[in-house]
Every structure is written in C-alpha cells, then in structure tokens.
Motif scaffolding. Structure first.
Motif, PDB file in Angstrom:
ATOM      1  N   GLU A  14      11.832   1.554  -0.874  1.00 18.75           N
ATOM      2  CA  GLU A  14      10.947   2.513  -0.184  1.00 18.75           C
ATOM      3  C   GLU A  14       9.506   2.173  -0.541  1.00 18.75           C
ATOM      4  O   GLU A  14       9.018   2.546  -1.598  1.00 18.75           O
ATOM      5  CB  GLU A  14      11.264   3.946  -0.607  1.00 18.75           C
ATOM      6  N   TYR A  15       8.829   1.422   0.334  1.00 20.33           N
ATOM      7  CA  TYR A  15       7.433   1.056   0.086  1.00 20.33           C
ATOM      8  C   TYR A  15       6.494   2.234   0.298  1.00 20.33           C
ATOM      9  O   TYR A  15       5.432   2.284  -0.290  1.00 20.33           O
ATOM     10  CB  TYR A  15       7.009  -0.104   0.991  1.00 20.33           C
ATOM     11  N   GLU A  16       6.862   3.180   1.140  1.00 18.93           N
ATOM     12  CA  GLU A  16       6.009   4.339   1.401  1.00 18.93           C
ATOM     13  C   GLU A  16       6.069   5.306   0.219  1.00 18.93           C
ATOM     14  O   GLU A  16       7.150   5.721  -0.198  1.00 18.93           O
ATOM     15  CB  GLU A  16       6.450   5.069   2.658  1.00 18.93           C
ATOM     16  N   ALA A  17       4.915   5.695  -0.300  1.00 14.79           N
ATOM     17  CA  ALA A  17       4.850   6.569  -1.468  1.00 14.79           C
ATOM     18  C   ALA A  17       5.543   7.911  -1.234  1.00 14.79           C
ATOM     19  O   ALA A  17       6.241   8.425  -2.102  1.00 14.79           O
ATOM     20  CB  ALA A  17       3.397   6.782  -1.875  1.00 14.79           C
ATOM     21  N   ARG A  18       5.394   8.476  -0.048  1.00  8.21           N
ATOM     22  CA  ARG A  18       5.974   9.807   0.207  1.00  8.21           C
ATOM     23  C   ARG A  18       7.493   9.778   0.266  1.00  8.21           C
ATOM     24  O   ARG A  18       8.145  10.796   0.085  1.00  8.21           O
ATOM     25  CB  ARG A  18       5.384  10.410   1.482  1.00  8.21           C
ATOM     26  N   ARG A  19       8.106   8.621   0.500  1.00  3.95           N
ATOM     27  CA  ARG A  19       9.572   8.521   0.594  1.00  3.95           C
ATOM     28  C   ARG A  19      10.216   8.085  -0.724  1.00  3.95           C
ATOM     29  O   ARG A  19      11.435   8.086  -0.848  1.00  3.95           O
ATOM     30  CB  ARG A  19       9.951   7.549   1.702  1.00  3.95           C
ATOM     31  N   GLN A  20       9.427   7.711  -1.717  1.00  7.14           N
ATOM     32  CA  GLN A  20       9.992   7.214  -2.972  1.00  7.14           C
ATOM     33  C   GLN A  20      10.743   8.282  -3.743  1.00  7.14           C
ATOM     34  O   GLN A  20      11.631   7.963  -4.522  1.00  7.14           O
ATOM     35  CB  GLN A  20       8.904   6.589  -3.831  1.00  7.14           C
TER      36      GLN A  20
ATOM     37  N   THR B 152       0.846  -1.189   0.000  1.00  4.99           N
ATOM     38  CA  THR B 152       0.000   0.000   0.000  1.00  4.99           C
ATOM     39  C   THR B 152       0.887   1.247   0.000  1.00  4.99           C
ATOM     40  O   THR B 152       2.085   1.168   0.261  1.00  4.99           O
ATOM     41  CB  THR B 152      -0.919   0.034   1.238  1.00  4.99           C
ATOM     42  N   SER B 153       0.291   2.403  -0.242  1.00  6.89           N
ATOM     43  CA  SER B 153       1.054   3.648  -0.309  1.00  6.89           C
ATOM     44  C   SER B 153       1.634   4.066   1.039  1.00  6.89           C
ATOM     45  O   SER B 153       2.549   4.873   1.101  1.00  6.89           O
ATOM     46  CB  SER B 153       0.185   4.774  -0.867  1.00  6.89           C
ATOM     47  N   ASP B 154       1.116   3.503   2.144  1.00  7.41           N
ATOM     48  CA  ASP B 154       1.685   3.820   3.451  1.00  7.41           C
ATOM     49  C   ASP B 154       2.772   2.828   3.871  1.00  7.41           C
ATOM     50  O   ASP B 154       3.285   2.892   4.981  1.00  7.41           O
ATOM     51  CB  ASP B 154       0.598   3.923   4.523  1.00  7.41           C
ATOM     52  N   GLY B 155       3.134   1.889   2.977  1.00  2.00           N
ATOM     53  CA  GLY B 155       4.248   0.984   3.229  1.00  2.00           C
ATOM     54  C   GLY B 155       3.895  -0.385   3.742  1.00  2.00           C
ATOM     55  O   GLY B 155       4.782  -1.198   3.981  1.00  2.00           O
TER      56      GLY B 155
END
Length: 113
Positions: free
Chosen positions: A91-97, A9-12
């Motif tokens: 980086e599974y989290e979208a904001r860290r990609q 998911t986008s939150d990792g």
C-alpha cells in the motif's frame, strides 16, 4: 529472494525503485536473518517514504511482492530502527496503510547512517 527498495509519495506515486539487493537462501525458514550493507540515496522531497519489499524468484522470473515494510519520512534519523513487516499487497498510499495486514512476529531491523 531479493529486496526491492521503492521510494514513493504519500499519494502512492512511485518515484524510484531499486531491485538489485539479492538475499542469500536462508538455511532455516523459521528465522531469516540477513546482514546487508546497502547505500540508498535519501529522498529529498516532503512526504516521501521508503518501502522495503521482499520478493521471491521462480527460476529467472521475478514474482510479486510477498511482504513489505515502510519507513516513514519522520522516522528517518540516524541510528537503529525497527519496522513492522506487512503481507502483500503493498500500500503506497499513506491513507490506506492502516488497512495493511501485519506479518505476526516479523520485523525489519535497520540502521540509518
């Protein structure tokens, strides 16, 4: 070498991970080309992406991810796609990609059916 296909998911949060895609040893290290046909179920949730992680093996022990590519859920349409290959860590989290370091000159070419 093998590819791990991870759905997150986008939150990792990791939803599933499949480590059964073995790659043959490349004959030339400067250009690695593999023609694979693999069927992976498409995620059916909103905001879920697919990660392709390239890992090596040392003997029988699996090593950590070396490189990875991300398939955005909005790009999941039939046809050919080109994804940027990034250096580890994944980086599974979208904001860290956006902090991921790209591997210069490396791409993953996919065809979605």
């Amino acid at each position: 070498m093998h590819i791990v296909v991870t759905v997150a998911t986008s939150d990792g949060a990791v939803i599933s991970s499949d480590e059964r895609v073995q790659l043959p040893q490349p004959t030339e290290r400067s250009l690695m080309r593999f023609d694979l046909c693999r069927e992976v179920p498409a995620p059916d949730m909103e905001g879920v992406g697919v990660f392709f992680e390239i890992r090596h093996r040392k003997g029988s022990k699996a090593q950590a991810t070396k490189y990875w590519a991300y398939l955005d859920p909005q790009l999941m349409v039939q046809g050919p796609l080109t994804l940027q290959v990034n250096k580890a860590p994944v980086e599974y989290e979208a904001r860290r990609q956006s902090l991921a370091l790209p591997k210069a000159g490396s791409k993953v070419h996919l065809t979605l059916l």
